[in-house]
Design a protein around this motif. Sequence first.
Motif, PDB file in Angstrom:
ATOM      1  N   LEU A   1      40.597  21.574 119.327  1.00  0.00           N
ATOM      2  CA  LEU A   1      39.231  20.759 119.380  1.00  0.00           C
ATOM      3  C   LEU A   1      39.771  19.543 118.644  1.00  0.00           C
ATOM      4  O   LEU A   1      39.345  18.364 118.713  1.00  0.00           O
ATOM      5  CB  LEU A   1      38.368  21.694 118.399  1.00  0.00           C
ATOM      6  N   MET A   2      40.387  19.463 117.338  1.00  0.00           N
ATOM      7  CA  MET A   2      40.846  18.456 116.615  1.00  0.00           C
ATOM      8  C   MET A   2      41.618  17.687 117.207  1.00  0.00           C
ATOM      9  O   MET A   2      41.433  16.420 117.226  1.00  0.00           O
ATOM     10  CB  MET A   2      41.667  18.937 115.223  1.00  0.00           C
ATOM     11  N   GLU A   3      42.569  18.179 117.979  1.00  0.00           N
ATOM     12  CA  GLU A   3      43.558  17.178 119.075  1.00  0.00           C
ATOM     13  C   GLU A   3      42.663  16.547 120.040  1.00  0.00           C
ATOM     14  O   GLU A   3      42.702  15.296 120.346  1.00  0.00           O
ATOM     15  CB  GLU A   3      44.304  17.952 119.486  1.00  0.00           C
ATOM     16  N   TYR A   4      41.590  17.161 120.504  1.00  0.00           N
ATOM     17  CA  TYR A   4      40.735  16.591 121.603  1.00  0.00           C
ATOM     18  C   TYR A   4      40.079  15.291 120.820  1.00  0.00           C
ATOM     19  O   TYR A   4      39.999  14.471 121.538  1.00  0.00           O
ATOM     20  CB  TYR A   4      39.729  17.543 122.274  1.00  0.00           C
ATOM     21  N   TRP A   5      39.384  15.510 119.787  1.00  0.00           N
ATOM     22  CA  TRP A   5      38.791  14.493 119.349  1.00  0.00           C
ATOM     23  C   TRP A   5      39.564  13.210 118.704  1.00  0.00           C
ATOM     24  O   TRP A   5      39.325  11.901 118.916  1.00  0.00           O
ATOM     25  CB  TRP A   5      37.646  14.892 118.258  1.00  0.00           C
ATOM     26  N   GLU A   6      40.839  13.509 118.327  1.00  0.00           N
ATOM     27  CA  GLU A   6      41.799  12.646 117.808  1.00  0.00           C
ATOM     28  C   GLU A   6      42.127  11.769 119.044  1.00  0.00           C
ATOM     29  O   GLU A   6      42.408  10.458 118.654  1.00  0.00           O
ATOM     30  CB  GLU A   6      42.946  13.090 117.226  1.00  0.00           C
ATOM     31  N   ALA A   7      42.028  12.359 119.838  1.00  0.00           N
ATOM     32  CA  ALA A   7      42.587  11.624 121.350  1.00  0.00           C
ATOM     33  C   ALA A   7      41.467  10.536 121.699  1.00  0.00           C
ATOM     34  O   ALA A   7      41.756   9.775 122.337  1.00  0.00           O
ATOM     35  CB  ALA A   7      42.937  12.354 122.352  1.00  0.00           C
ATOM     36  N   ARG A   8      40.328  10.598 121.031  1.00  0.00           N
ATOM     37  CA  ARG A   8      39.066  10.131 121.469  1.00  0.00           C
ATOM     38  C   ARG A   8      38.599   9.158 120.238  1.00  0.00           C
ATOM     39  O   ARG A   8      37.378   8.724 120.245  1.00  0.00           O
ATOM     40  CB  ARG A   8      37.921  10.775 121.996  1.00  0.00           C
ATOM     41  N   ASP A   9      39.456   8.808 119.365  1.00  0.00           N
ATOM     42  CA  ASP A   9      39.357   8.158 118.259  1.00  0.00           C
ATOM     43  C   ASP A   9      38.543   6.594 118.523  1.00  0.00           C
ATOM     44  O   ASP A   9      38.893   5.930 119.346  1.00  0.00           O
ATOM     45  CB  ASP A   9      40.447   7.344 117.717  1.00  0.00           C
ATOM     46  N   PRO A  10      37.437   6.228 118.161  1.00  0.00           N
ATOM     47  CA  PRO A  10      36.791   5.078 118.576  1.00  0.00           C
ATOM     48  C   PRO A  10      37.389   3.871 118.315  1.00  0.00           C
ATOM     49  O   PRO A  10      37.139   3.008 118.986  1.00  0.00           O
ATOM     50  CB  PRO A  10      35.354   5.076 117.706  1.00  0.00           C
ATOM     51  N   ILE A  11      38.201   3.768 117.260  1.00  0.00           N
ATOM     52  CA  ILE A  11      38.920   2.506 116.922  1.00  0.00           C
ATOM     53  C   ILE A  11      39.993   2.403 117.934  1.00  0.00           C
ATOM     54  O   ILE A  11      40.142   1.268 118.429  1.00  0.00           O
ATOM     55  CB  ILE A  11      39.359   2.493 115.359  1.00  0.00           C
ATOM     56  N   ALA A  12      40.808   3.377 118.271  1.00  0.00           N
ATOM     57  CA  ALA A  12      41.844   3.273 118.906  1.00  0.00           C
ATOM     58  C   ALA A  12      41.443   2.819 120.220  1.00  0.00           C
ATOM     59  O   ALA A  12      41.972   1.944 121.249  1.00  0.00           O
ATOM     60  CB  ALA A  12      42.519   4.548 119.251  1.00  0.00           C
ATOM     61  N   HIS A  13      40.155   3.590 121.008  1.00  0.00           N
ATOM     62  CA  HIS A  13      39.915   3.348 122.098  1.00  0.00           C
ATOM     63  C   HIS A  13      39.180   1.786 122.469  1.00  0.00           C
ATOM     64  O   HIS A  13      39.570   1.004 123.329  1.00  0.00           O
ATOM     65  CB  HIS A  13      38.845   4.091 122.547  1.00  0.00           C
ATOM     66  N   TYR A  14      38.736   1.337 121.356  1.00  0.00           N
ATOM     67  CA  TYR A  14      38.180   0.046 121.501  1.00  0.00           C
ATOM     68  C   TYR A  14      39.176  -1.216 121.452  1.00  0.00           C
ATOM     69  O   TYR A  14      39.103  -2.176 122.063  1.00  0.00           O
ATOM     70  CB  TYR A  14      37.079  -0.266 120.254  1.00  0.00           C
ATOM     71  N   SER A  15      40.128  -0.563 120.372  1.00  0.00           N
ATOM     72  CA  SER A  15      41.312  -1.864 120.645  1.00  0.00           C
ATOM     73  C   SER A  15      41.953  -1.692 121.826  1.00  0.00           C
ATOM     74  O   SER A  15      42.532  -2.886 122.296  1.00  0.00           O
ATOM     75  CB  SER A  15      42.278  -0.929 119.292  1.00  0.00           C
ATOM     76  N   GLU A  16      42.315  -0.595 122.632  1.00  0.00           N
ATOM     77  CA  GLU A  16      42.899  -0.715 123.780  1.00  0.00           C
ATOM     78  C   GLU A  16      42.117  -1.525 124.730  1.00  0.00           C
ATOM     79  O   GLU A  16      42.691  -2.294 125.517  1.00  0.00           O
ATOM     80  CB  GLU A  16      42.884   0.726 124.292  1.00  0.00           C
ATOM     81  N   PHE A  17      40.750  -1.427 124.567  1.00  0.00           N
ATOM     82  CA  PHE A  17      39.940  -2.261 125.489  1.00  0.00           C
ATOM     83  C   PHE A  17      40.021  -3.620 125.378  1.00  0.00           C
ATOM     84  O   PHE A  17      40.212  -4.498 126.202  1.00  0.00           O
ATOM     85  CB  PHE A  17      38.527  -1.705 125.228  1.00  0.00           C
ATOM     86  N   LEU A  18      40.082  -3.982 124.082  1.00  0.00           N
ATOM     87  CA  LEU A  18      40.171  -5.340 123.606  1.00  0.00           C
ATOM     88  C   LEU A  18      41.465  -5.964 123.840  1.00  0.00           C
ATOM     89  O   LEU A  18      41.531  -7.236 124.443  1.00  0.00           O
ATOM     90  CB  LEU A  18      39.659  -5.379 122.156  1.00  0.00           C
ATOM     91  N   THR A  19      42.260  -5.148 123.865  1.00  0.00           N
ATOM     92  CA  THR A  19      43.751  -5.495 124.233  1.00  0.00           C
ATOM     93  C   THR A  19      44.063  -6.119 125.840  1.00  0.00           C
ATOM     94  O   THR A  19      44.281  -6.919 126.285  1.00  0.00           O
ATOM     95  CB  THR A  19      44.924  -4.570 124.070  1.00  0.00           C
TER      96      THR A  19
END
Length: 639
Positions: free
Chosen positions: A241-259
């Motif tokens: 469960l921890m791994e699942y949510w770590e993969a959905r980190d809001p900052i990492a996801h938004y950084s990827e989008f902005l990039t």
Amino acid sequence: MLLPRMIEEKMLVLLRQGKISKWFSGIGQEAIAVGVASALEKDEYILPMHRNLGVFTTREVPLHRLFSQWQGKAGGFTGGRDRSFHFGTQEYRIVGMISHLGPQMGVADGIALAHKIRKEQKITAVFTGEGGTSEGDFHEALNVAAVWDLPVLFCVENNGYGLSTPVEEQFKCKNLADKGAGYGMEAHIIDGNNILDIYNKVSELTESMRKDPRPVLLEFKTFRRRGHEEASGTKYVPAELMEYWEARDPIAHYSEFLTREGILSGEKDKLLRQQMTAAIQENLKKAFDEAPVTFDEERELGNVYGKFEYRETVPGPSMKNIRLVDAVSQGLEQAMERFDDLVVMGQDIAEYGGVFKVTEGFAEKFGRERVRNTPICESAIVSAAMGLSINRMKAVVEMQFADFVSTGFNPLVNYLAKVHYRWGQHADVVVRMPCGAGVGAGPFHSQTNEAWFTKTPGLKVVYPAFPYDAKGLLATAIEDPNPVLFFEHKALYRSIYQEVPEDYYTLPLGKASVLREGNDITVISYGAGIHWALEALEEHQEIGVDLIDLRTLQPLDTETIFTSVRKTGKVIILQEDTLFGGVASDISAMIVENCFEHLDAPVQRVGSLETPVPFAGALEEGFLPRQRFKAALHRLLVY
């Protein structure tokens, strides 16, 4: 989102170094606080919780003040009197929570109600976790908001665990948003880790809610990747469960989008982090360099209550012989005329006029916006009164019976009583308390429970025995920006008459009235006890008595008490409340501590039997201390 994340990471280091005492992490949930705060206007109130640091940073609260707050320094928002996010700031329109969680949802109702009454197109956002939705305050606040069409955005951060208790052990419904239907309330589920979904949906909703005031329930699906607080750890969370949510980190996801969109480059990201690191270090240094708080007894005591300068209002010569209930009604009506920002709330108080008819005709005269029937939910209504005060209005809450205040006890003693001491916010609230036995109402409608509140610093307690006092003291209680419990004895409502000025007037709190003077014995009482004492003294005119009607129990007029005791040397304290733990016990202790060398006999306390209030007439008469007072008076006289 990056700034609160980096601040948190620094706080975790400081926690391990012992430089802060506690930390409630929101790592993984930053998108919710930042998204909601970004969608609101700067002058709209937000009521966050422990893990909503992004609300504070988005509102650009100075970092050094936040750091001082967390270290218990004077430069924080509570001057070292509270920790963490347990504070509010009117400058930034943020109202922090208390550890009991639930009341803040009712406070949000009150803030929104003030906006609605003033016809301001503003909304209020309040946060809670999925654990908080199990509290009665959640139900009460949502129900009130729905019934009154209040523009409140109820933001539930469903992070899967209430401390360590998983959601399947907390509620049975699949989604918390499903609860909205039960209140007739619009509800939505939002991905709590997607900042764009949050910002766009909340922006759309708030724009609509400003034009069409109504409450909306939002469930944000998210996850708390640290413990409830750092000492709790996360061993109870399955690794997958921890791994699942770590993969959905809001900052990492938004950084990827902005990039991908060509908005954020690696160099720009690095620069942002460098700038934020520098800002955090600079502001931490300011907080660390600030001297520790020092104890000043006078300052501490002086901040329990908000400043109130009593100004006497003298009435004209016109008088009328009226009952105590009429005096209360007249005093409240004239206060409503005097203060356009005063709202009266309670069960059945509008068209019905309240069970004792104190507010009869008020709804027609002042309108239903200011004279409000409430659902049966004392906790939410006391909390809403606090919200009205935060948003620059006054409130009077009628408890149908003083006994029922027990279901509104928490916000009274833990929120209203402490709010000025904690962060300088006044609680301009009067709670009217129809109380007392002698009318055959039984155990649940007859208590006189003033001692529940006289021991709570921050509350004022008023208990008049006569119509003249009731009207003038109620006016002052409403003028006072501090929370006041105003006790009104039901048995005196229609049995006690007095000449009372027809105009508006005030009487000072904390000033007793000496009804009779004599040299033999001091008798101290209040409420119905005063009339029992007068009855006994009429039968025994030969006894010279100083009869003191306290009128207010907090603040207490100790000067009048001590002056009388030093004169007579003998004292009886009479109360209707059961004896142990009552007001008489504290007054007795004060007299012994301050007047011992003047006493010619032991201090006598007289109160009701140590039982609940019985129903049958003979039992109630035996319960009350009327006859025991007469016996004690004679015993003391011949001592």
